[in-house]
Design an enzyme around this catalytic site. Structure first.
Site, PDB file in Angstrom:
ATOM      1  N   SER A   8      42.444  26.914  36.802  1.00 52.65           N
ATOM      2  CA  SER A   8      43.783  27.199  37.305  1.00 52.65           C
ATOM      3  C   SER A   8      44.679  25.981  37.162  1.00 52.65           C
ATOM      4  O   SER A   8      44.410  24.918  37.731  1.00 52.65           O
ATOM      5  CB  SER A   8      43.718  27.601  38.780  1.00 52.65           C
ATOM      6  OG  SER A   8      45.013  27.629  39.332  1.00 52.65           O
ATOM      7  N   HIS A  33      44.296  29.960  33.545  1.00 52.43           N
ATOM      8  CA  HIS A  33      44.801  30.786  34.642  1.00 52.43           C
ATOM      9  C   HIS A  33      46.122  30.216  35.135  1.00 52.43           C
ATOM     10  O   HIS A  33      46.207  29.045  35.513  1.00 52.43           O
ATOM     11  CB  HIS A  33      43.778  30.824  35.776  1.00 52.43           C
ATOM     12  CG  HIS A  33      44.126  31.785  36.872  1.00 52.43           C
ATOM     13  ND1 HIS A  33      43.883  33.133  36.766  1.00 52.43           N
ATOM     14  CD2 HIS A  33      44.704  31.584  38.083  1.00 52.43           C
ATOM     15  CE1 HIS A  33      44.273  33.737  37.882  1.00 52.43           C
ATOM     16  NE2 HIS A  33      44.787  32.815  38.689  1.00 52.43           N
ATOM     17  N   ASP A  35      49.098  30.474  37.865  1.00 52.79           N
ATOM     18  CA  ASP A  35      49.481  30.982  39.180  1.00 52.79           C
ATOM     19  C   ASP A  35      50.999  31.009  39.282  1.00 52.79           C
ATOM     20  O   ASP A  35      51.654  29.954  39.356  1.00 52.79           O
ATOM     21  CB  ASP A  35      48.891  30.098  40.275  1.00 52.79           C
ATOM     22  CG  ASP A  35      47.383  30.212  40.351  1.00 52.79           C
ATOM     23  OD1 ASP A  35      46.891  31.269  40.774  1.00 52.79           O
ATOM     24  OD2 ASP A  35      46.686  29.245  39.973  1.00 52.79           O
ATOM     25  N   MET A  37      54.136  31.901  41.468  1.00 51.87           N
ATOM     26  CA  MET A  37      54.509  32.138  42.868  1.00 51.87           C
ATOM     27  C   MET A  37      56.021  32.088  43.016  1.00 51.87           C
ATOM     28  O   MET A  37      56.680  31.252  42.399  1.00 51.87           O
ATOM     29  CB  MET A  37      53.862  31.089  43.768  1.00 51.87           C
ATOM     30  CG  MET A  37      52.351  30.998  43.647  1.00 51.87           C
ATOM     31  SD  MET A  37      51.685  29.768  44.788  1.00 51.87           S
ATOM     32  CE  MET A  37      49.975  29.673  44.207  1.00 51.87           C
ATOM     33  N   HIS A  66      48.669  35.326  36.872  1.00 47.31           N
ATOM     34  CA  HIS A  66      48.536  36.010  38.161  1.00 47.31           C
ATOM     35  C   HIS A  66      49.879  35.939  38.873  1.00 47.31           C
ATOM     36  O   HIS A  66      50.300  34.870  39.321  1.00 47.31           O
ATOM     37  CB  HIS A  66      47.431  35.329  38.981  1.00 47.31           C
ATOM     38  CG  HIS A  66      47.286  35.870  40.358  1.00 47.31           C
ATOM     39  ND1 HIS A  66      46.610  35.186  41.346  1.00 47.31           N
ATOM     40  CD2 HIS A  66      47.710  37.022  40.929  1.00 47.31           C
ATOM     41  CE1 HIS A  66      46.631  35.895  42.459  1.00 47.31           C
ATOM     42  NE2 HIS A  66      47.304  37.007  42.237  1.00 47.31           N
ATOM     43  N   MET A  68      51.930  36.280  41.810  1.00 45.48           N
ATOM     44  CA  MET A  68      52.004  36.369  43.275  1.00 45.48           C
ATOM     45  C   MET A  68      53.470  36.425  43.648  1.00 45.48           C
ATOM     46  O   MET A  68      54.040  35.493  44.229  1.00 45.48           O
ATOM     47  CB  MET A  68      51.293  35.162  43.900  1.00 45.48           C
ATOM     48  CG  MET A  68      49.787  35.248  43.777  1.00 45.48           C
ATOM     49  SD  MET A  68      48.952  33.707  44.219  1.00 45.48           S
ATOM     50  CE  MET A  68      48.968  32.875  42.613  1.00 45.48           C
ATOM     51  N   MET A 137      40.643  37.942  45.489  1.00 48.13           N
ATOM     52  CA  MET A 137      41.075  36.681  46.072  1.00 48.13           C
ATOM     53  C   MET A 137      40.105  36.290  47.185  1.00 48.13           C
ATOM     54  O   MET A 137      39.897  37.052  48.130  1.00 48.13           O
ATOM     55  CB  MET A 137      42.493  36.805  46.624  1.00 48.13           C
ATOM     56  CG  MET A 137      43.571  36.984  45.557  1.00 48.13           C
ATOM     57  SD  MET A 137      43.652  35.592  44.391  1.00 48.13           S
ATOM     58  CE  MET A 137      44.093  34.237  45.493  1.00 48.13           C
ATOM     59  N   ASP A 175      38.946  34.138  42.601  1.00 50.07           N
ATOM     60  CA  ASP A 175      39.814  32.968  42.678  1.00 50.07           C
ATOM     61  C   ASP A 175      39.929  32.511  44.124  1.00 50.07           C
ATOM     62  O   ASP A 175      40.316  33.287  45.001  1.00 50.07           O
ATOM     63  CB  ASP A 175      41.203  33.325  42.133  1.00 50.07           C
ATOM     64  CG  ASP A 175      42.158  32.141  42.111  1.00 50.07           C
ATOM     65  OD1 ASP A 175      41.744  31.026  42.469  1.00 50.07           O
ATOM     66  OD2 ASP A 175      43.328  32.345  41.733  1.00 50.07           O
TER      67      ASP A 175
END
Length: 216
Positions: A8, A33, A35, A37, A66, A68, A137, A175
């Protein structure tokens, strides 16, 4: 089964992300990966499609994004154009999960759903045929460096069993708090992809850990 490792970038050095990408690729990472957000679905704000697009030319790694973010369906096309290979959306973040997943597939990408620790796997009952990945998660999303929540292990096992019973080609990704101590139990439960951030980027033997995960 050889486990895939998806470091990540949330824990990478953001001042030299392209170099960090090259480093994990050279050390055997399977995926990168990302993230994403938005400061709304989770408190933190990280990177968006402009940054992802700038990183794409610097690696041949499969890019696993991913999201979020609230209402992820509003951002799918931007990330597709940025060059990601798979888009994972939070089950809790959209009122129209089926529609969003179908849109991802229409964009030519692989589709995933992430489940927060308290979200049951039964949430996926009517979207299994649309999935390429389930992300369990094992921490509450929004920050790196959190401790693994062991109560999610039965959920990992449930997802793996459902995939086998339905004869689906779906990966189980985990994760949150993935490290040398927690990885064996996660793999035994049925995970096929490990996401690790702090354990890889913030430790002296982190790059060795990529190879070690694959030997478990």
């Amino acid at each position: 089964m050889t486990v895939k490792v998806a470091p990540s970038l949330l824990s990478a050095d953001f001042s030299r992300l392209s170099d960090e990408l090259k480093r994990i690729e050279e050390n055997g990472a399977d995926w990168a990966h990302l993230d994403i957000m938005d400061g709304h679905f989770v408190p933190s704000i990280t990177i968006g499609p402009v940054v992802v697009k700038s990183l794409r030319p610097h690696t041949k790694l499969f890019m696993d994004a991913h999201l979020m973010v609230s209402e992820p369906e509003k951002h799918l096309e931007e990330f597709a154009k940025a060059g990601v290979n798979l888009l994972t959306i939070q089950a809790e973040a959209t009122e129209h999960l089926d529609r969003a997943l179908r849109k991802i597939k229409e964009l030519g990408l692989k589709a995933g759903v992430a489940l927060n620790p308290a979200t049951p796997a039964s949430f996926l009952e009517y979207v299994w045929p649309l999935l390429d990945l389930v992300l369990v998660m094992s921490v509450n999303p929004g920050a790196g460096g959190q401790a693994f929540i062991p109560e999610v292990l039965p959920k990992i096992s449930y997802c793996a069993k459902e995939i086998r019973s339905r004869n689906l080609d779906v990966e189980v990704e985990v994760d949150g708090g993935v490290n040398r101590e927690t990885a064996p139990a996660i793999i035994r439960a049925g995970a096929s992809i490990l996401v690790a951030g702090s354990a890889i980027f913030n430790s002296s033997d982190g790059m060795e850990l990529i190879h070690d995960f694959k030997r478990l």
